[in-house]
Motif scaffolding. Sequence first.
Motif, PDB file in Angstrom:
ATOM      1  N   THR A  20       0.812  -1.214   0.000  1.00  0.00           N
ATOM      2  CA  THR A  20       0.000   0.000   0.000  1.00  0.00           C
ATOM      3  C   THR A  20       0.848   1.268   0.000  1.00  0.00           C
ATOM      4  N   ARG A  21       2.161   1.116   0.067  1.00  0.00           N
ATOM      5  CA  ARG A  21       3.076   2.260   0.106  1.00  0.00           C
ATOM      6  C   ARG A  21       3.887   2.302  -1.187  1.00  0.00           C
ATOM      7  N   SER A  22       3.714   3.370  -1.962  1.00  0.00           N
ATOM      8  CA  SER A  22       4.356   3.444  -3.274  1.00  0.00           C
ATOM      9  C   SER A  22       5.870   3.370  -3.174  1.00  0.00           C
ATOM     10  N   GLN A  23       6.444   3.962  -2.130  1.00  0.00           N
ATOM     11  CA  GLN A  23       7.899   3.923  -1.995  1.00  0.00           C
ATOM     12  C   GLN A  23       8.388   2.508  -1.734  1.00  0.00           C
ATOM     13  N   VAL A  61       6.909  -0.239  -2.809  1.00  0.00           N
ATOM     14  CA  VAL A  61       6.739  -1.026  -4.027  1.00  0.00           C
ATOM     15  C   VAL A  61       7.827  -0.693  -5.044  1.00  0.00           C
ATOM     16  N   ARG A  62       8.142   0.578  -5.191  1.00  0.00           N
ATOM     17  CA  ARG A  62       9.222   0.963  -6.117  1.00  0.00           C
ATOM     18  C   ARG A  62      10.556   0.385  -5.640  1.00  0.00           C
ATOM     19  N   ASP A  96      -7.190  -0.270   0.108  1.00  0.00           N
ATOM     20  CA  ASP A  96      -5.751   0.001   0.122  1.00  0.00           C
ATOM     21  C   ASP A  96      -4.945  -1.203  -0.355  1.00  0.00           C
ATOM     22  N   THR A 156      -5.435  -0.532  -4.437  1.00  0.00           N
ATOM     23  CA  THR A 156      -4.271   0.357  -4.554  1.00  0.00           C
ATOM     24  C   THR A 156      -2.982  -0.443  -4.584  1.00  0.00           C
ATOM     25  N   LEU A 169      -0.307   0.087  -7.563  1.00  0.00           N
ATOM     26  CA  LEU A 169       1.082   0.489  -7.327  1.00  0.00           C
ATOM     27  C   LEU A 169       2.053  -0.564  -7.853  1.00  0.00           C
ATOM     28  N   GLN A 206       2.225  -0.222 -11.651  1.00  0.00           N
ATOM     29  CA  GLN A 206       2.979   0.960 -12.081  1.00  0.00           C
ATOM     30  C   GLN A 206       4.477   0.731 -11.985  1.00  0.00           C
ATOM     31  N   ALA A 207       4.942   0.202 -10.868  1.00  0.00           N
ATOM     32  CA  ALA A 207       6.380  -0.023 -10.698  1.00  0.00           C
ATOM     33  C   ALA A 207       6.883  -1.140 -11.603  1.00  0.00           C
TER      34      ALA A 207
END
Length: 267
Positions: A79-82, A84-85, A127, A131, A135, A138-139
């Motif tokens: 749930t945290r984009s950072q 996942v990236r 989430d 989400t 995410l 996207q990554a």
Amino acid sequence: MMSTRTSTGTSTRTPSRFTDQTVLVTGAGSGIGRTVARAFAAEGAAVVVAGRTAASLDETVALIEKEGGTAVAITADVTRSQDVRALVDRTVERFGSLDVAVNNAGVFRGGAPVADLPEQEWRTMLDVNVTGVLLGLQAQVARMRRQPDGGAIVNVSSNLGAHTRIPGAAGYLATKAAVSALTRAAALDHIADGVRINAVSPGPSATGMSLRAGESPEDRTLRMKDESPLGRVSSTEEIAAAVLYLASGDAASLVGTDLVIDGGASA
């Protein structure tokens, strides 16, 4: 994957569909995710198992290594984009590519009609289930479309939502229907980038999520004889086989497919 023995008695692995490929599996600390990770490793992939609980991820890695496979564990919150990236970046740093990603992490919060669904449970399912998949896509696509051979992504949805409904599970139904729709939309958006995106939608499977409150696996077996046209839950190995098929070259023309595996419940 097939194996043979040499004249010295040592085991050697024969080539398979995912030899020299890197596979990322979220929610890999138990259940379907763990079985999927083990199945990819058994077919030659280097597997990154991801999730929020280090101890369960380490158990998955230990199982894979005991079976002769290659795996590493990376803790991450989908749930945290950072997170996942960073997960994708660390995967590529460790193994050099990201060839397959399986977005399996998900949660179930149910047991209440729409009017009584607690807001926090709704937000938690949005989430993680929606989400978290967005995410991940996207990554993962950002990396895969830069690779000469692109990549394949499989999202784990559910037969509940787009395919069938039950009372008292509105939040889960809505989020998993969203995963099915998001999969199709992403598949159309990114096939020109060389990234194939599909989904599997399991029904009741041999995991804790399919057990009702206070129900034992034996009780579930009896219940499923009446509730499922197939007469049983699906094994996690059966779900994994579908995931591996969609990720493999055998499914090269499958784009935006949502493969339902529920023993005929939504037929």
